[in-house]
Design an enzyme around this catalytic site. Structure first.
Site, PDB file in Angstrom:
ATOM      1  N   GLU A  47     -15.305  -7.078 -47.466  1.00  0.00           N
ATOM      2  CA  GLU A  47     -16.707  -7.352 -48.744  1.00  0.00           C
ATOM      3  C   GLU A  47     -15.958  -7.142 -49.777  1.00  0.00           C
ATOM      4  O   GLU A  47     -15.546  -7.749 -50.380  1.00  0.00           O
ATOM      5  CB  GLU A  47     -17.908  -6.625 -48.791  1.00  0.00           C
ATOM      6  N   ALA A 156       2.169  -4.825  -5.542  1.00  0.00           N
ATOM      7  CA  ALA A 156       3.842  -5.080  -5.579  1.00  0.00           C
ATOM      8  C   ALA A 156       4.142  -5.426  -4.357  1.00  0.00           C
ATOM      9  O   ALA A 156       3.798  -5.350  -3.208  1.00  0.00           O
ATOM     10  CB  ALA A 156       3.642  -2.969  -5.032  1.00  0.00           C
ATOM     11  N   ALA A 157       5.814  -5.714  -3.622  1.00  0.00           N
ATOM     12  CA  ALA A 157       6.398  -5.530  -2.346  1.00  0.00           C
ATOM     13  C   ALA A 157       6.241  -4.851  -0.958  1.00  0.00           C
ATOM     14  O   ALA A 157       5.577  -3.367  -2.017  1.00  0.00           O
ATOM     15  CB  ALA A 157       7.323  -5.998  -2.684  1.00  0.00           C
TER      16      ALA A 157
HETATM   17  N1  LIG Z   1       0.866  -5.152 -10.688  1.00  0.00           N
HETATM   18  C1  LIG Z   1       0.594  -4.898 -11.011  1.00  0.00           C
HETATM   19  O1  LIG Z   1       0.059  -5.338 -12.314  1.00  0.00           O
HETATM   20  C2  LIG Z   1       0.349  -3.318 -10.908  1.00  0.00           C
HETATM   21  C3  LIG Z   1       0.593  -2.339 -12.019  1.00  0.00           C
HETATM   22  C4  LIG Z   1       0.674  -0.947 -12.320  1.00  0.00           C
HETATM   23  C5  LIG Z   1       1.262   0.169 -11.014  1.00  0.00           C
HETATM   24  N2  LIG Z   1       1.653  -1.630 -10.329  1.00  0.00           N
HETATM   25  C6  LIG Z   1       2.114  -0.407  -8.848  1.00  0.00           C
HETATM   26  O2  LIG Z   1       0.829   0.323  -8.158  1.00  0.00           O
HETATM   27  C7  LIG Z   1       2.194   1.094  -6.958  1.00  0.00           C
HETATM   28  C8  LIG Z   1       1.293   2.275  -7.528  1.00  0.00           C
HETATM   29  O3  LIG Z   1      -0.167   2.481  -7.138  1.00  0.00           O
HETATM   30  P1  LIG Z   1      -0.948   3.893  -6.833  1.00  0.00           P
HETATM   31  O4  LIG Z   1      -2.467   3.349  -6.958  1.00  0.00           O
HETATM   32  O5  LIG Z   1      -0.138   4.571  -6.590  1.00  0.00           O
HETATM   33  O6  LIG Z   1      -0.905   4.012  -8.561  1.00  0.00           O
HETATM   34  P2  LIG Z   1      -1.707   4.395  -9.453  1.00  0.00           P
HETATM   35  O7  LIG Z   1      -3.130   3.768  -9.680  1.00  0.00           O
HETATM   36  O8  LIG Z   1      -1.259   4.115 -11.150  1.00  0.00           O
HETATM   37  O9  LIG Z   1      -2.180   6.241  -9.370  1.00  0.00           O
HETATM   38  C9  LIG Z   1      -2.685   6.801  -8.861  1.00  0.00           C
HETATM   39  C10 LIG Z   1      -2.816   7.413  -8.757  1.00  0.00           C
HETATM   40  O10 LIG Z   1      -3.874   8.211  -9.780  1.00  0.00           O
HETATM   41  C11 LIG Z   1      -4.296   9.609  -9.954  1.00  0.00           C
HETATM   42  N3  LIG Z   1      -5.710   9.369 -10.274  1.00  0.00           N
HETATM   43  C12 LIG Z   1      -6.546  10.692 -10.820  1.00  0.00           C
HETATM   44  N4  LIG Z   1      -7.574  10.116 -11.184  1.00  0.00           N
HETATM   45  C13 LIG Z   1      -8.288   9.322 -10.227  1.00  0.00           C
HETATM   46  C14 LIG Z   1      -9.734   8.402 -10.022  1.00  0.00           C
HETATM   47  N5  LIG Z   1     -10.276   8.894 -10.502  1.00  0.00           N
HETATM   48  N6  LIG Z   1      -9.122   7.488  -8.878  1.00  0.00           N
HETATM   49  C15 LIG Z   1      -8.132   6.940  -8.311  1.00  0.00           C
HETATM   50  N7  LIG Z   1      -7.217   7.867  -8.906  1.00  0.00           N
HETATM   51  C16 LIG Z   1      -6.636   9.068  -9.678  1.00  0.00           C
HETATM   52  C17 LIG Z   1      -4.768   9.649  -8.230  1.00  0.00           C
HETATM   53  O11 LIG Z   1      -3.684  11.146  -8.162  1.00  0.00           O
HETATM   54  P3  LIG Z   1      -3.872  12.636  -8.207  1.00  0.00           P
HETATM   55  O12 LIG Z   1      -4.708  12.786  -7.688  1.00  0.00           O
HETATM   56  O13 LIG Z   1      -2.563  13.088  -8.159  1.00  0.00           O
HETATM   57  O14 LIG Z   1      -4.252  12.307  -9.150  1.00  0.00           O
HETATM   58  C18 LIG Z   1      -3.740   8.540  -7.425  1.00  0.00           C
HETATM   59  O15 LIG Z   1      -3.336   8.530  -6.573  1.00  0.00           O
HETATM   60  C19 LIG Z   1       3.872   1.079  -7.459  1.00  0.00           C
HETATM   61  O16 LIG Z   1       4.495   0.470  -6.310  1.00  0.00           O
HETATM   62  C20 LIG Z   1       3.580  -0.220  -9.088  1.00  0.00           C
HETATM   63  O17 LIG Z   1       4.385  -0.790  -8.959  1.00  0.00           O
HETATM   64  C21 LIG Z   1       1.392  -3.000  -9.827  1.00  0.00           C
END
Ligand SMILES: NC(=O)c1ccc[n+]([C@@H]2O[C@H](COP(=O)([O-])OP(=O)(O)OC[C@H]3O[C@@H](n4cnc5c(N)ncnc54)[C@H](OP(=O)(O)O)[C@@H]3O)[C@@H](O)[C@H]2O)c1
Length: 342
Positions: A47, A156-157
């Protein structure tokens, strides 16, 4: 007002934690004599810029503005005083200001004898300011969950590799969207698998100037000392269960996380996964917008883009409504939000 909504857009990547606002001054014959938009927090409000541009022609004019003019002194003085001092006769606004601190502007303008009309093109103006308005009303950050997926829903793969599912245009678009947020979150799983930087790059010009806060949701502090998110390119917050508080599973309490980020002055969180953290956000009803980059590709195995969202039966399906579909090179970007009941 359409022009004011357009002007507001210019501040999209720079105004947070403030809203985007646009304003136009019309002389008594309805001719535009001044325009303005809010560029950055601490800078002049829309504004005030529009009134400055109009100069003496603001006397007896109509001020058209996308958000109710503020009534408080923050980093700048109250807009209502500037409007009264400029001799404006009528104010047309789209959306009332929901903040306790800055709200009440319309009332003060009326008290000063200025005619005030509210609600013109409110829907369009709300849409442009959705993250800020929702965050302000709910007192938590607005959450945009961004995902990249194959046509068969894989993130992911099978061996964990995921770079890159989508093409250059989609990835450049992600940097543009990151720049519109003031925090970016991933789970520790993504840090361990991909070691991302989570900074705004190749978004062009001054978009990359203001880096969002990087947040790693990491209940037990497993983020490696040498992880890229710990570099000096942007501030990083390791959100551990000890710092944020734990939910029933012992993991970071996501409700407290979004409240904490708001209390820290953040308004728009860009959630970049991965599947499990996104599942936690969906399960707690904390996803406000989904931006899905869909690549015309198939993997057949590997993790689903969303995991453990607490949905066991079709009765629990989370319906969304699509708000935009855009083609980016070979990929599609689908934007959606939770379907409104009824
Ligand atoms: N295509 C896509 O858009 C995309 C994006 C990102 C990643 N990725 C792929 O996803 C894969 C990783 O997957 P991810 O599921 O392990 O990764 P993430 O979702 O980034 O991490 C999961 C971790 O977050 C922590 N976390 C803490 N608080 C949480 C809560 N309240 N709820 C859920 N999780 C919580 C947990 O570990 P703690 O219990 O130790 O805290 C859990 O194991 C990789 O291969 C990556 O390349 C793909």
């Amino acid at each position: 007002m359409r022009r004011a909504v357009e002007l507001a857009e210019r501040g999209r990547a720079t105004t947070l934690p403030n809203p985007v606002v646009g304003a136009v001054v019309l002389d008594p014959d309805g001719n535009p004599v001044g325009e303005g938009w809010h560029e950055r927090a601490g800078g002049p409000h829309a504004e005030v810029r529009a009134l400055q541009a109009a100069g003496e022609r603001a006397w007896g004019a109509t001020l058209v503005v996308t958000l109710e003019p503020c009534a408080h002194t923050g980093r700048t003085g109250p807009c209502v005083d500037a409007i009264v001092a400029a001799g404006v006769r009528r104010v047309v606004l789209a959306v009332p200001d929901p903040t306790e601190l800055a709200g009440g502007g319309a009332e003060r303008l009326r008290a000063a004898g200025i005619e005030v009309e509210s609600g013109l093109l409110a829907e369009q103006a709300e849409e442009g300011n959705e993250p800020w308005l929702v965050a302000t009303r709910l007192r938590r950050v607005f959450v945009t969950w961004k995902l990249a997926t194959t046509l068969d829903g894989r993130a992911a793969a099978a061996d964990g590799t995921s770079r890159w599912i989508t093409g250059d245009a989609a990835r450049a678009d992600v940097h543009r969207l990151r720049a519109e947020c003031d925090a970016i979150a991933v789970g520790v799983g993504t840090v361990l698998a991909d070691d991302p930087w989570l900074t705004v790059r190749d978004a062009g010009g001054d978009l990359a100037e203001r880096q969002p806060l990087r947040v790693v949701v990491d209940s037990r502090g497993r983020t490696p000392a040498g992880a890229r998110v710990r570099d000096a390119a942007a501030a990083t917050w390791l959100a551990t269960a000890e710092k944020v508080g734990a939910g029933p599973t012992g993991q970071v309490d996501l409700r407290r996380l979004v409240d904490r980020l708001y209390a820290d002055g953040r308004r728009h969180l860009f959630l970049e996964g991965g599947p499990r953290l996104a599942g936690g956000f969906v399960a707690t009803g904390l996803v406000d917008r989904v931006v899905a980059y869909v690549a015309p590709a198939l993997l057949g195995s590997g993790p689903s883009v969303l995991a453990e969202a607490g949905i066991a039966s079709i009765a629990g399906i989370r319906r969304l409504e699509i708000t935009d579909v855009t083609r980016l090179g070979p990929d599609l970007r689908v934007t959606a939000r939770p379907a409104r009941p009824g």
